[in-house]
Write a protein that holds these residues in place. Structure first.
Motif, PDB file in Angstrom:
ATOM      1  N   GLU A   1      35.498  33.248  42.776  1.00 54.36           N
ATOM      2  CA  GLU A   1      35.009  33.606  41.438  1.00 54.36           C
ATOM      3  C   GLU A   1      34.454  35.041  41.437  1.00 54.36           C
ATOM      4  N   THR A   2      33.733  35.349  42.514  1.00 54.53           N
ATOM      5  CA  THR A   2      33.164  36.703  42.614  1.00 54.53           C
ATOM      6  C   THR A   2      34.284  37.734  42.700  1.00 54.53           C
ATOM      7  N   TYR A   3      35.340  37.365  43.446  1.00 55.17           N
ATOM      8  CA  TYR A   3      36.447  38.310  43.607  1.00 55.17           C
ATOM      9  C   TYR A   3      37.138  38.610  42.273  1.00 55.17           C
ATOM     10  N   ILE A   4      37.364  37.548  41.493  1.00 52.45           N
ATOM     11  CA  ILE A   4      38.177  37.785  40.282  1.00 52.45           C
ATOM     12  C   ILE A   4      37.369  38.303  39.095  1.00 52.45           C
ATOM     13  N   LEU A   5      36.037  38.345  39.210  1.00 53.53           N
ATOM     14  CA  LEU A   5      35.236  38.810  38.067  1.00 53.53           C
ATOM     15  C   LEU A   5      35.667  40.200  37.563  1.00 53.53           C
ATOM     16  N   PRO A   6      35.795  41.211  38.427  1.00 52.18           N
ATOM     17  CA  PRO A   6      36.229  42.537  37.898  1.00 52.18           C
ATOM     18  C   PRO A   6      37.619  42.471  37.259  1.00 52.18           C
TER      19      PRO A   6
ATOM     20  N   PHE B   1      30.856  38.657  28.651  1.00 48.64           N
ATOM     21  CA  PHE B   1      31.524  37.833  29.673  1.00 48.64           C
ATOM     22  C   PHE B   1      30.751  37.886  31.004  1.00 48.64           C
ATOM     23  N   ILE B   2      30.328  39.086  31.403  1.00 47.60           N
ATOM     24  CA  ILE B   2      29.563  39.208  32.651  1.00 47.60           C
ATOM     25  C   ILE B   2      28.258  38.401  32.530  1.00 47.60           C
ATOM     26  N   GLY B   3      27.652  38.457  31.346  1.00 49.33           N
ATOM     27  CA  GLY B   3      26.435  37.674  31.104  1.00 49.33           C
ATOM     28  C   GLY B   3      26.688  36.192  31.290  1.00 49.33           C
TER      29      GLY B   3
ATOM     30  N   PRO C   1      26.948  39.850  40.052  1.00 55.31           N
ATOM     31  CA  PRO C   1      27.046  41.202  40.632  1.00 55.31           C
ATOM     32  C   PRO C   1      25.663  41.855  40.625  1.00 55.31           C
ATOM     33  N   PRO C   2      25.474  42.923  41.419  1.00 55.80           N
ATOM     34  CA  PRO C   2      24.170  43.583  41.422  1.00 55.80           C
ATOM     35  C   PRO C   2      23.793  44.105  40.033  1.00 55.80           C
TER      36      PRO C   2
END
Lengths: 246, 263
Positions: free
Chosen positions: B65-70, B129-131, B140-141
């Motif tokens: 999930e972290t990988y595909i976020l960007p 979306f990031i929220g 993410p940081p």
């Protein structure tokens, strides 16, 4: 002075859409542009508004040739196209504001001009209404208001009353004539509805890309020895003959 | 005076795009639903199958999930950029494009304003979306939320320019749907948005090279690094270069005669 067209020519590939068209618009008057479908009216409008680049000939504004850039011409022109160009999702006022912004007008200027124009066009109480909620006649009025918002001296109307009922057509016709009279607005009104033209109106007759006549309606009737402009127009464009053939 | 008029036009175009966006609320929701489905459903299903090793900019093993976020952030920009461009095709078909073309202001400036408007609307959706990502532990940081902003703007401008160029070449709305299938999906799937390129290389060398020349890959990497407060210089250069090329092509495509003759 005003808008003058000299020896305008335009081709779509092998097809000649306009051929050696020259005229000068009578300032402060409603100039009618008469022509059957395919006569070259829309091409002429596209050239006058510089949506198309000139291929041949010249357009002069106040005796000065308009070449690139055409911003001076665009500031002086108000245009109402045959096809509605209003944003249906926006209100009447928002459409005017958008147009004003595209002409670099301040919001104070737009608000003042919009208020005056909407009152003049009996649309003051509809200013916050969505364009979708307006009927065809009112939409046309909004387009006229928009075309006049930046204070043009020349108004181009391309079959602006097509699709409207008789009452709406007459109302818009009357309105445009009043604007000509009150604001010395020069109007070029393309139409194939001959009843919209008065006998004193300067008339340009365009047929198959050529200008067949450039004179007041009654003079054209006299030259063609006809009782009405409709008959003169029919004679000039030989529609009678083509109908007989059919 | 001229500068003032240009700024008024920018404000007017931003307002118009914002108002249109407000009227089309479902657009905002659908723009969020699509990447959320990928994040919540697709990523959950593929988490086990697609292990991601430590690759820059990540300092440790990360979840899928972290990988595909960007990549999903860029997906929002991609779909929004293309959808907004589709509205230009609609404007042209409906005739309202003429309102823009009849402005006495420079057409290049007006198109740039349009691109800025598209980018700003897309950014709002990306941050929303990031929220939402924070709610499902994709975090993410915090500083990355700030450093990613220029990367997102540049990516939005690149995708908007590509969309504008395409819309300038398309005659009818119906054709645009075909281009969407031939442009959006290949662009998205043949990139590093969903899987790292080394993984792709393990499976197919030629597919790896296609992904490598896809500008969307570099935009995703630019965003990925920026989100972790790092700069990927080669991605920045390629994304900037692609933006410049397509902006010029879009301006060329929207020359008056080109557009008007398509009526």
């Amino acid at each position: 002075m005003g808008l003058e067209v000299r020896q305008l020519g335009f081709r779509y590939g092998p097809r000649q859409a306009l051929d050696d068209v020259s005229f000068t618009l009578a300032a402060g008057q409603l100039n009618a542009l008469l022509g059957p479908n395919g006569a070259g009216k829309s091409t002429l409008y596209a050239l006058l508004t510089r949506l198309f680049s000139l291929q041949k000939g010249e357009i002069r504004l106040d005796d000065v040739s308009i070449t690139h850039p055409s911003s001076r011409l665009k500031q002086r022109l108000g245009v109402v196209f045959q096809q509605s160009t209003l944003d249906l999702d926006l209100s009447v006022l928002q459409n005017l504001e958008y147009h004003g912004a595209l002409h670099g007008l301040t919001s104070q200027h737009v608000n003042r001009a919009a208020t005056e124009l909407l009152e003049r066009l009996d649309l003051a109480d509809r200013r916050h209404d969505s364009i979708r909620s307006l009927n065809g006649g009112h939409r046309r009025r909004v387009e006229i208001a928009r075309a006049l918002l930046h204070g043009p001296s020349i108004l181009l109307l391309d079959e602006a009353t097509v699709g409207l009922d008789t009452a709406a057509r007459q109302s818009i016709n009357r309105l445009v004539r009043e604007l000509c009279h009150e604001q010395s607005l020069t109007v070029l009104w393309a139409t194939h509805l001959i009843e919209e033209i008065d006998s004193d109106d300067p008339v340009l007759v365009l047929h198959q890309g050529r200008l067949l006549a450039d004179a007041p309606a009654h003079v054209i009737c006299h030259k063609q020895q006809t009782r009405t402009l409709a008959e003169a127009f029919e004679r000039m464009t030989e529609l009678k003959e083509s109908r007989r053939c059919i | 005076m001229h500068l003032a008029a240009c700024m008024i036009a920018l404000k007017g175009i931003l307002k118009r795009e914002f108002l249109r966006f407000i009227h089309q609320r479902t657009r905002f929701l659908s723009a969020l639903v699509r990447p959320l489905l990928w994040l919540l459903v697709f990523a959950t299903g593929f988490r086990a199958a697609l292990g991601v090793s430590i690759i820059p900019p990540y300092q440790t093993y990360i979840t899928y999930e972290t990988y595909i976020l960007p990549g999903l952030c860029c997906m929002i920009l991609l779909f929004n950029g293309m959808q907004s461009s589709l509205s230009m095709v609609y404007d042209r078909e409906m005739g309202s494009m003429k309102v823009l073309l009849l402005s006495p202001l420079p057409r290049s400036w007006l198109l740039f304003c349009k691109l800025i408007a598209i980018a700003l609307l897309s950014l709002a959706q990306v941050y929303a979306f990031i929220g939402l990502g924070f709610l499902v532990d994709v975090t993410p940081p915090i500083m990355g939320l700030l450093t990613v902003l220029p990367a997102l703007v540049l990516t939005a401008l690149m995708l908007g320019s590509i969309g504008l160029f395409l819309s300038s070449r398309i005659r009818q709305l119906e054709n645009f749907a075909g281009v969407m299938n031939f442009v959006i999906f290949p662009m998205f799937f043949m990139s590093s948005a969903l899987y790292p390129l080394w993984k792709m290389r393990e499976s197919s060398e030629w597919l790896y090279w296609i992904c490598n020349v896809n500008p969307f890959t570099h935009a995703v990497e630019l965003v990925r690094f920026a989100l972790y407060t790092e700069l990927n210089l080669s991605a920045l250069l390629i994304t900037t270069g692609t933006t410049a090329v397509f902006m010029v092509l879009a301006l060329w495509g929207f020359r008056s005669e080109q557009v008007a003759r398509r009526h």
